[in-house]
Design a protein around this motif. Sequence first.
Motif, PDB file in Angstrom:
ATOM      1  N   SER A   1       0.810  -1.219   0.000  1.00  0.00           N
ATOM      2  CA  SER A   1       0.000   0.000   0.000  1.00  0.00           C
ATOM      3  C   SER A   1       0.844   1.269   0.000  1.00  0.00           C
ATOM      4  CB  SER A   1      -0.928   0.011   1.220  1.00  0.00           C
ATOM      5  OG  SER A   1      -1.763  -1.109   1.205  1.00  0.00           O
ATOM      6  N   ALA A   2       2.148   1.122  -0.043  1.00  0.00           N
ATOM      7  CA  ALA A   2       3.032   2.290  -0.001  1.00  0.00           C
ATOM      8  C   ALA A   2       2.822   3.151  -1.247  1.00  0.00           C
ATOM      9  CB  ALA A   2       4.485   1.846   0.094  1.00  0.00           C
ATOM     10  N   PRO A   3       2.954   4.462  -1.090  1.00  0.00           N
ATOM     11  CA  PRO A   3       2.821   5.334  -2.263  1.00  0.00           C
ATOM     12  C   PRO A   3       3.960   5.089  -3.258  1.00  0.00           C
ATOM     13  CG  PRO A   3       3.416   6.608  -0.300  1.00  0.00           C
ATOM     14  CD  PRO A   3       3.225   5.188   0.137  1.00  0.00           C
ATOM     15  N   GLY A   4       3.703   5.471  -4.485  1.00  0.00           N
ATOM     16  CA  GLY A   4       4.712   5.307  -5.530  1.00  0.00           C
ATOM     17  C   GLY A   4       4.389   4.127  -6.423  1.00  0.00           C
ATOM     18  N   PRO A   5       5.342   3.772  -7.279  1.00  0.00           N
ATOM     19  CA  PRO A   5       5.106   2.649  -8.196  1.00  0.00           C
ATOM     20  C   PRO A   5       4.757   1.373  -7.417  1.00  0.00           C
ATOM     21  CG  PRO A   5       7.116   3.820  -8.787  1.00  0.00           C
ATOM     22  CD  PRO A   5       6.659   4.368  -7.463  1.00  0.00           C
ATOM     23  N   ALA A   6       3.789   0.634  -7.947  1.00  0.00           N
ATOM     24  CA  ALA A   6       3.297  -0.550  -7.239  1.00  0.00           C
ATOM     25  C   ALA A   6       4.060  -1.822  -7.603  1.00  0.00           C
ATOM     26  CB  ALA A   6       1.811  -0.745  -7.535  1.00  0.00           C
ATOM     27  N   LEU A   7       4.518  -1.931  -8.827  1.00  0.00           N
ATOM     28  CA  LEU A   7       5.152  -3.174  -9.260  1.00  0.00           C
ATOM     29  C   LEU A   7       6.430  -3.490  -8.480  1.00  0.00           C
ATOM     30  CD1 LEU A   7       4.177  -5.308 -11.137  1.00  0.00           C
ATOM     31  CD2 LEU A   7       5.490  -4.278 -12.983  1.00  0.00           C
ATOM     32  N   PRO A   8       7.282  -2.512  -8.172  1.00  0.00           N
ATOM     33  CA  PRO A   8       8.450  -2.833  -7.338  1.00  0.00           C
ATOM     34  C   PRO A   8       8.057  -3.385  -5.960  1.00  0.00           C
ATOM     35  CG  PRO A   8       8.787  -0.725  -8.419  1.00  0.00           C
ATOM     36  CD  PRO A   8       7.356  -1.129  -8.677  1.00  0.00           C
ATOM     37  N   ALA A   9       6.951  -2.915  -5.414  1.00  0.00           N
ATOM     38  CA  ALA A   9       6.495  -3.425  -4.117  1.00  0.00           C
ATOM     39  C   ALA A   9       6.062  -4.886  -4.234  1.00  0.00           C
ATOM     40  CB  ALA A   9       5.347  -2.572  -3.590  1.00  0.00           C
ATOM     41  N   VAL A  10       5.358  -5.221  -5.327  1.00  0.00           N
ATOM     42  CA  VAL A  10       4.935  -6.609  -5.551  1.00  0.00           C
ATOM     43  C   VAL A  10       6.164  -7.492  -5.720  1.00  0.00           C
ATOM     44  CG1 VAL A  10       3.732  -8.174  -7.127  1.00  0.00           C
ATOM     45  CG2 VAL A  10       2.696  -5.964  -6.515  1.00  0.00           C
ATOM     46  N   ARG A  11       7.083  -7.057  -6.541  1.00  0.00           N
ATOM     47  CA  ARG A  11       8.320  -7.823  -6.752  1.00  0.00           C
ATOM     48  C   ARG A  11       9.082  -7.998  -5.430  1.00  0.00           C
ATOM     49  NH1 ARG A  11       9.595  -8.529 -12.016  1.00  0.00           N
ATOM     50  NH2 ARG A  11       8.584  -7.201 -13.544  1.00  0.00           N
ATOM     51  N   GLY A  12       9.160  -6.921  -4.661  1.00  0.00           N
ATOM     52  CA  GLY A  12       9.860  -6.973  -3.385  1.00  0.00           C
ATOM     53  C   GLY A  12       9.228  -7.952  -2.420  1.00  0.00           C
ATOM     54  N   LEU A  13       7.900  -7.994  -2.381  1.00  0.00           N
ATOM     55  CA  LEU A  13       7.206  -8.931  -1.510  1.00  0.00           C
ATOM     56  C   LEU A  13       7.515 -10.374  -1.900  1.00  0.00           C
ATOM     57  CD1 LEU A  13       4.994  -9.415   0.725  1.00  0.00           C
ATOM     58  CD2 LEU A  13       3.391  -9.587  -1.184  1.00  0.00           C
ATOM     59  N   VAL A  14       7.422 -10.680  -3.180  1.00  0.00           N
ATOM     60  CA  VAL A  14       7.700 -12.047  -3.644  1.00  0.00           C
ATOM     61  C   VAL A  14       9.148 -12.418  -3.338  1.00  0.00           C
ATOM     62  CG1 VAL A  14       7.856 -13.542  -5.678  1.00  0.00           C
ATOM     63  CG2 VAL A  14       5.882 -12.012  -5.391  1.00  0.00           C
ATOM     64  N   ARG A  15      10.057 -11.516  -3.607  1.00  0.00           N
ATOM     65  CA  ARG A  15      11.475 -11.799  -3.330  1.00  0.00           C
ATOM     66  C   ARG A  15      11.744 -11.946  -1.838  1.00  0.00           C
ATOM     67  NH1 ARG A  15      12.899  -7.854  -8.091  1.00  0.00           N
ATOM     68  NH2 ARG A  15      13.305  -9.412  -9.726  1.00  0.00           N
ATOM     69  N   ARG A  16      11.045 -11.184  -1.008  1.00  0.00           N
ATOM     70  CA  ARG A  16      11.215 -11.304   0.447  1.00  0.00           C
ATOM     71  C   ARG A  16      10.735 -12.669   0.924  1.00  0.00           C
ATOM     72  NH1 ARG A  16       8.041 -10.552   4.842  1.00  0.00           N
ATOM     73  NH2 ARG A  16       6.396  -9.420   3.772  1.00  0.00           N
ATOM     74  N   PHE A  17       9.573 -13.107   0.431  1.00  0.00           N
ATOM     75  CA  PHE A  17       9.082 -14.435   0.806  1.00  0.00           C
ATOM     76  C   PHE A  17      10.092 -15.507   0.396  1.00  0.00           C
ATOM     77  CE2 PHE A  17       4.487 -14.971   2.063  1.00  0.00           C
ATOM     78  CZ  PHE A  17       4.296 -13.669   2.485  1.00  0.00           C
ATOM     79  N   ALA A  18      10.614 -15.384  -0.826  1.00  0.00           N
ATOM     80  CA  ALA A  18      11.580 -16.385  -1.313  1.00  0.00           C
ATOM     81  C   ALA A  18      12.858 -16.351  -0.489  1.00  0.00           C
ATOM     82  CB  ALA A  18      11.871 -16.157  -2.795  1.00  0.00           C
ATOM     83  N   ALA A  19      13.349 -15.153  -0.197  1.00  0.00           N
ATOM     84  CA  ALA A  19      14.582 -15.040   0.600  1.00  0.00           C
ATOM     85  C   ALA A  19      14.376 -15.613   2.007  1.00  0.00           C
ATOM     86  CB  ALA A  19      15.029 -13.580   0.672  1.00  0.00           C
ATOM     87  N   ASP A  20      13.234 -15.318   2.616  1.00  0.00           N
ATOM     88  CA  ASP A  20      12.943 -15.877   3.950  1.00  0.00           C
ATOM     89  C   ASP A  20      12.910 -17.402   3.896  1.00  0.00           C
ATOM     90  OD1 ASP A  20      12.773 -13.372   5.070  1.00  0.00           O
ATOM     91  OD2 ASP A  20      10.595 -13.394   5.326  1.00  0.00           O
ATOM     92  N   ALA A  21      12.268 -17.939   2.853  1.00  0.00           N
ATOM     93  CA  ALA A  21      12.141 -19.393   2.728  1.00  0.00           C
ATOM     94  C   ALA A  21      13.478 -20.056   2.426  1.00  0.00           C
ATOM     95  CB  ALA A  21      11.128 -19.737   1.637  1.00  0.00           C
ATOM     96  N   ALA A  22      14.426 -19.286   1.899  1.00  0.00           N
ATOM     97  CA  ALA A  22      15.744 -19.835   1.570  1.00  0.00           C
ATOM     98  C   ALA A  22      16.765 -19.610   2.682  1.00  0.00           C
ATOM     99  CB  ALA A  22      16.248 -19.199   0.270  1.00  0.00           C
ATOM    100  N   THR A  23      16.387 -18.872   3.714  1.00  0.00           N
ATOM    101  CA  THR A  23      17.295 -18.551   4.811  1.00  0.00           C
ATOM    102  C   THR A  23      17.178 -19.613   5.899  1.00  0.00           C
ATOM    103  OG1 THR A  23      17.085 -16.200   4.336  1.00  0.00           O
ATOM    104  CG2 THR A  23      17.904 -16.797   6.524  1.00  0.00           C
TER     105      THR A  23
END
Length: 194
Positions: A75-97
């Motif tokens: 919900s952060a202001p600004g471009p939305a697609l980087p936030a979506v990408r960041g969320l997916v990458r965060r989930f993947a990084a957490d699952a790989a840690t």
Amino acid sequence: MARTKEFDPDAALEAALDLFWARGYEATTMSDLVEHLGVGRASIYATFGNKHDLYMKAMDRYLETRDPKIVEELSAPGPALPAVRGLVRRFAADAATEGRRLNGCFVTNSAAELAPHDTAVARRVELSWEQIETLLYAALTRARAGGELPADRDPRALARMLLVLLQGIRVVGKVSTDPGRVLDAAEQALGLLD
């Protein structure tokens, strides 16, 4: 005169959440809870109810304290697609840690272990997933409106695909010792947003 509690219920609930998250519902006994919380059985029952009641309160605590980060990100202001990408990458990084992956996600764990036969758990799992899907849908709709996402992409279908991917990442990451599985899957899915 009523006796005062000799323990912090919030700290005990957090401790119960940690134990249920690490072991699951069925593998956690009341004796385990007594030992892990450092609280007597009678006090646990008086404060939280039975084991199932305590589990539900722990699940509610998890939903209250863990999901708001997703709301902030998408919900952060600004471009939305980087936030979506960041969320997916965060989930993947957490699952790989290593330190994070073994517990997985409390909601995903609850969905696999209890939701098929526990309607109260199933309702909470579904509400959590609906919230994530709605947030993804809103962000992807904003991205399409802002020209970040091609006009022929269906934000609802993409949101659903990403929700399923995120849950799958949590399951595979919990079991797999190959971090590339979840990291590669995340990047391939993100390619659908181009």
